[in-house]
Design a protein around this motif. Structure first.
Motif, PDB file in Angstrom:
ATOM      1  N   PRO A  39     -28.205 -41.587  17.926  1.00 39.21           N
ATOM      2  CA  PRO A  39     -28.406 -42.196  16.606  1.00 39.21           C
ATOM      3  C   PRO A  39     -29.864 -42.264  16.167  1.00 39.21           C
ATOM      4  O   PRO A  39     -30.181 -42.002  15.007  1.00 39.21           O
ATOM      5  N   MET A  40     -30.758 -42.603  17.087  1.00 34.80           N
ATOM      6  CA  MET A  40     -32.173 -42.727  16.742  1.00 34.80           C
ATOM      7  C   MET A  40     -32.717 -41.428  16.152  1.00 34.80           C
ATOM      8  O   MET A  40     -33.420 -41.432  15.132  1.00 34.80           O
ATOM      9  N   TYR A  41     -32.382 -40.314  16.775  1.00 30.91           N
ATOM     10  CA  TYR A  41     -32.910 -39.026  16.316  1.00 30.91           C
ATOM     11  C   TYR A  41     -32.097 -38.459  15.154  1.00 30.91           C
ATOM     12  O   TYR A  41     -32.598 -37.612  14.412  1.00 30.91           O
ATOM     13  N   TYR A  42     -30.884 -38.950  14.968  1.00 29.55           N
ATOM     14  CA  TYR A  42     -30.117 -38.619  13.761  1.00 29.55           C
ATOM     15  C   TYR A  42     -30.832 -39.214  12.546  1.00 29.55           C
ATOM     16  O   TYR A  42     -31.003 -38.552  11.521  1.00 29.55           O
ATOM     17  N   PHE A  43     -31.232 -40.482  12.665  1.00 27.58           N
ATOM     18  CA  PHE A  43     -31.973 -41.132  11.572  1.00 27.58           C
ATOM     19  C   PHE A  43     -33.343 -40.486  11.385  1.00 27.58           C
ATOM     20  O   PHE A  43     -33.824 -40.355  10.262  1.00 27.58           O
ATOM     21  N   LEU A  44     -33.976 -40.091  12.482  1.00 26.63           N
ATOM     22  CA  LEU A  44     -35.287 -39.445  12.398  1.00 26.63           C
ATOM     23  C   LEU A  44     -35.183 -38.106  11.678  1.00 26.63           C
ATOM     24  O   LEU A  44     -36.065 -37.741  10.908  1.00 26.63           O
ATOM     25  N   GLY A  64     -31.264 -54.703  22.925  1.00 23.79           N
ATOM     26  CA  GLY A  64     -30.550 -55.957  23.143  1.00 23.79           C
ATOM     27  C   GLY A  64     -29.171 -55.820  23.750  1.00 23.79           C
ATOM     28  O   GLY A  64     -28.694 -56.727  24.435  1.00 23.79           O
ATOM     29  N   ASN A  65     -28.513 -54.673  23.516  1.00 24.54           N
ATOM     30  CA  ASN A  65     -27.152 -54.488  24.024  1.00 24.54           C
ATOM     31  C   ASN A  65     -26.960 -53.046  24.490  1.00 24.54           C
ATOM     32  O   ASN A  65     -26.134 -52.308  23.937  1.00 24.54           O
ATOM     33  N   PRO A  66     -27.725 -52.613  25.488  1.00 23.11           N
ATOM     34  CA  PRO A  66     -27.711 -51.201  25.889  1.00 23.11           C
ATOM     35  C   PRO A  66     -26.358 -50.700  26.405  1.00 23.11           C
ATOM     36  O   PRO A  66     -26.030 -49.523  26.227  1.00 23.11           O
ATOM     37  N   LEU A  67     -25.572 -51.579  27.012  1.00 22.91           N
ATOM     38  CA  LEU A  67     -24.287 -51.147  27.578  1.00 22.91           C
ATOM     39  C   LEU A  67     -23.271 -50.811  26.482  1.00 22.91           C
ATOM     40  O   LEU A  67     -22.375 -49.985  26.710  1.00 22.91           O
ATOM     41  N   ARG A  68     -23.390 -51.430  25.343  1.00 21.21           N
ATOM     42  CA  ARG A  68     -22.455 -51.181  24.240  1.00 21.21           C
ATOM     43  C   ARG A  68     -23.099 -50.361  23.123  1.00 21.21           C
ATOM     44  O   ARG A  68     -22.550 -50.246  22.023  1.00 21.21           O
ATOM     45  N   TYR A  69     -24.277 -49.807  23.414  1.00 18.76           N
ATOM     46  CA  TYR A  69     -25.032 -49.071  22.385  1.00 18.76           C
ATOM     47  C   TYR A  69     -24.220 -47.939  21.773  1.00 18.76           C
ATOM     48  O   TYR A  69     -24.107 -47.821  20.544  1.00 18.76           O
ATOM     49  N   SER A  70     -23.625 -47.101  22.603  1.00 15.90           N
ATOM     50  CA  SER A  70     -22.865 -45.943  22.107  1.00 15.90           C
ATOM     51  C   SER A  70     -21.651 -46.366  21.293  1.00 15.90           C
ATOM     52  O   SER A  70     -21.277 -45.698  20.321  1.00 15.90           O
ATOM     53  N   ALA A  71     -21.035 -47.482  21.690  1.00 20.22           N
ATOM     54  CA  ALA A  71     -19.849 -47.958  20.975  1.00 20.22           C
ATOM     55  C   ALA A  71     -20.211 -48.550  19.616  1.00 20.22           C
ATOM     56  O   ALA A  71     -19.518 -48.339  18.620  1.00 20.22           O
TER      57      ALA A  71
END
Length: 319
Positions: A58-63, A127-134
């Motif tokens: 997501p970060m690089y999609y926005f970038l 803040g919530n790395p384990l649920r980041y992809s979800a």
């Protein structure tokens, strides 16, 4: 846009940054260099984020979206400015002026919203790395980027329609290097207080609202960083935000300075200087900031260059 223009003026004259011939030649070379850096830098980011599968996040999609906007946003004003440095008559048609104003704000508005989306993305990642992809799934990313484009379009359309309906009967000298709202309103042959109020309130709400949401994300990010016990861990976590935060201050600083102040003759002169920052300088600095302060982008660049060199060697070998 099909607008019935209420004006006796067929074209405007852009006064530009200076009327000194020797200085114009220098500025042409100077700004051309920045524009080329803008194109090469942002196109490189777009290509690298597509080719390198490790950057399909997501970060690089926005970038990628931000880089695309930087190219288009800058290209609305800079090529015309560069060509005007080389000619005596710096004219632009009335329809061309209104179109330039529309696309400038249409492409500029989504950028502040994308920066807010990127700050939220960093908040979730830290803040919530384990649920980041979800949480930051493909649908959410698409919705955030699409909403920024749609909001930007209607925000620009409001100002464009309001300006295009104004009567212009002379003079036709725009004290700027492109057609922006405030210098154009100065030339209208009627009261433009409603236009200025809309500019301050609507644009002000969009700018300050997205800025507050961005800062709120960073408040929560700092809260999570303080829970990390080691200094090295905090630095590593915040390193993913530093480039984004730098771009936020550059963009919001110039935008708020330009559009949320009263329109006076002195402020219009200052607006031209500020406009150089967010049309020429900032779009060229953004890719440099994101590549120099981002380890993943550096790895992606090295990997892409290595693959490119390897491909060229193979082609030369078969030739």
């Amino acid at each position: 846009m099909d607008l019935a223009y209420n004006t006796s003026i067929s074209h405007f004259v852009l006064l530009g940054l200076t009327d000194l011939t020797d200085l114009q030649v220098f500025l042409f070379v100077f700004f051309l260099m920045f524009y080329i850096i803008n194109l090469i830098g942002n196109l490189s980011i777009m290509v690298i984020t597509i080719i390198d599968t490790s950057l399909h996040t997501p970060m690089y999609y926005f970038l990628w979206n931000l880089s695309f906007l930087d190219i288009c946003y800058s290209s609305v004003a800079v090529p015309k400015m560069l060509s005007d440095f080389l000619v005596m008559e710096k004219t632009i048609s009335f329809a061309g002026c209104i179109s330039q104003m529309h696309f400038f704000h249409f492409l500029g508005s989504p950028e502040v919203m994308l920066l807010t989306a990127m700050s939220y993305d960093r908040y979730v990642a830290i803040g919530n790395p384990l649920r980041y992809s979800a949480i930051m799934n493909t649908r959410v990313c698409w919705c955030l980027s699409l909403s920024s484009w749609v909001t930007g379009y209607f925000h620009s359309l409001l100002h464009t329609v309001m300006a295009a309906k104004l009567p212009f009967c002379g003079p036709n000298l725009v004290k700027h290097f492109f057609c922006d709202i405030k210098p154009l309103l100065k030339l209208a042959c009627t009261d433009t207080s409603l236009n200025l109020k809309l500019l301050t309130r609507v644009t002000g709400t969009l700018a300050t609202g997205t800025l507050l949401l961005t800062l709120l994300s960073y408040v929560f990010i700092i809260k999570f960083l303080l829970k990390i016990r080691t200094v090295e861990g905090r630095k590593r976590a915040f390193s993913t935000c530093s480039a984004h935060l730098t771009v936020v201050f550059l963009l919001y600083g110039t935008a708020i300075f330009t559009y949320l102040r009263p329109s006076t003759q002195e402020s219009l002169d200052q607006d031209r200087a500020a406009a150089v920052l967010f049309t020429v300088i900032t779009p060229a600095l953004n890719p440099i900031i994101y590549t120099l302060r981002n380890k993943d982008m550096k790895k992606g660049m090295k990997k892409t260059l290595s693959n490119l060199i390897l491909t060229i060697r193979r082609v030369l070998y078969f030739l």
